[in-house]
Scaffold this active site. Structure first.
Site, mmCIF file in Angstrom:
data_model
loop_
_atom_site.group_PDB
_atom_site.id
_atom_site.type_symbol
_atom_site.label_atom_id
_atom_site.label_comp_id
_atom_site.label_asym_id
_atom_site.label_seq_id
_atom_site.Cartn_x
_atom_site.Cartn_y
_atom_site.Cartn_z
ATOM 1 N N HIS A 108 132.034 87.921 -24.983
ATOM 2 C CA HIS A 108 132.072 87.276 -26.304
ATOM 3 C C HIS A 108 133.509 87.159 -26.807
ATOM 4 O O HIS A 108 133.866 86.162 -27.442
ATOM 5 C CB HIS A 108 131.258 88.073 -27.332
ATOM 6 C CG HIS A 108 129.818 87.708 -27.390
ATOM 7 N ND1 HIS A 108 129.365 86.471 -27.785
ATOM 8 C CD2 HIS A 108 128.713 88.438 -27.112
ATOM 9 C CE1 HIS A 108 128.051 86.451 -27.747
ATOM 10 N NE2 HIS A 108 127.625 87.635 -27.340
ATOM 11 N N CYS B 107 120.713 88.052 -26.268
ATOM 12 C CA CYS B 107 121.891 88.104 -27.130
ATOM 13 C C CYS B 107 121.451 87.901 -28.571
ATOM 14 O O CYS B 107 120.574 87.073 -28.845
ATOM 15 C CB CYS B 107 122.857 86.997 -26.704
ATOM 16 S SG CYS B 107 124.359 86.889 -27.679
ATOM 17 N N HIS C 67 128.933 92.051 -21.341
ATOM 18 C CA HIS C 67 128.404 91.006 -22.225
ATOM 19 C C HIS C 67 129.248 90.904 -23.503
ATOM 20 O O HIS C 67 129.635 89.803 -23.910
ATOM 21 C CB HIS C 67 126.942 91.328 -22.564
ATOM 22 C CG HIS C 67 126.292 90.363 -23.492
ATOM 23 N ND1 HIS C 67 125.355 89.451 -23.064
ATOM 24 C CD2 HIS C 67 126.424 90.163 -24.831
ATOM 25 C CE1 HIS C 67 124.949 88.732 -24.103
ATOM 26 N NE2 HIS C 67 125.584 89.152 -25.190
ATOM 27 N N GLU C 68 129.542 92.038 -24.125
ATOM 28 C CA GLU C 68 130.305 92.015 -25.380
ATOM 29 C C GLU C 68 131.752 91.591 -25.150
ATOM 30 O O GLU C 68 132.317 90.838 -25.948
ATOM 31 C CB GLU C 68 130.233 93.366 -26.094
ATOM 32 C CG GLU C 68 128.840 93.791 -26.506
ATOM 33 C CD GLU C 68 128.034 92.727 -27.234
ATOM 34 O OE1 GLU C 68 128.614 91.955 -28.028
ATOM 35 O OE2 GLU C 68 126.813 92.659 -27.017
#
Length: 168
Positions: free
Chosen positions: A137, A91, A133-134
């Protein structure tokens, strides 16, 4: 276009849920452009708005090795996923740190593009993992949250030492 500062682990913005984008205006379009520039200059494949201190639900992704396939996703969501696999990921908010994360290998994600059109994307393998993953966030979830306690604690300890030395 301007390069933005990427927030590193420990910054409170990374642990706050992002709010939905209500209007796609020139500010959002310029921010998306700046985020792409920032992501490319950091050799990343994805960047979420909270990683640059903007608590809005959008992210940019480009897993193309030639960096010619950028996707700007506004208010993205995972619609479905199948076949979980474990693979190493890192990351931009954790430079130099990696861990094995279990994610869907295939997903369908929905989002709004910069023209205000609703889109769906079927993603596999690396793109599917990057999207998950994004989107994590945007929900204040970080890749280390998926790691075993011992691995997460090891990373946190190393980051603490880097902070003490002024390297973080």
């Amino acid at each position: 276009m301007a390069k933005l500062k990427i927030k590193k682990y420990g910054d409170p913005a990374l642990r706050k849920r992002a709010e939905a984008v209500s209007e796609i205006n020139e500010i959002i379009k310029e921010l998306a452009s700046d985020m792409l520039e920032t992501m490319y200059s950091a050799s990343g494949v994805g960047l979420a708005a909270p990683q640059v201190g903007i608590l809005l639900r959008f992210c940019v992704i480009d897993v193309d090795p030639n960096k010619k396939s950028p996707i700007v996703m506004i208010n993205p969501e995972i619609i479905s996923g199948e076949n979980k696999i474990t693979a190493e990921e890192g990351c931009l908010s954790f430079p130099g740190f990696y861990g094995n994360v279990n994610r869907f290998e295939n997903i369908i994600a929905g989002y709004t593009d910069l023209n205000g059109n609703r889109q769906e994307i079927k993603a596999q393998n690396f793109l599917a993992k990057a999207l998950q993953h994004e989107i994590d966030h945007l929900d204040a979830k970080l890749f280390i949250d998926y790691l075993p306690d011992w691995k997460r604690e090891s990373i946190e300890k190393k980051i603490k030492r880097k902070k003490k030395a002024g390297d973080w």
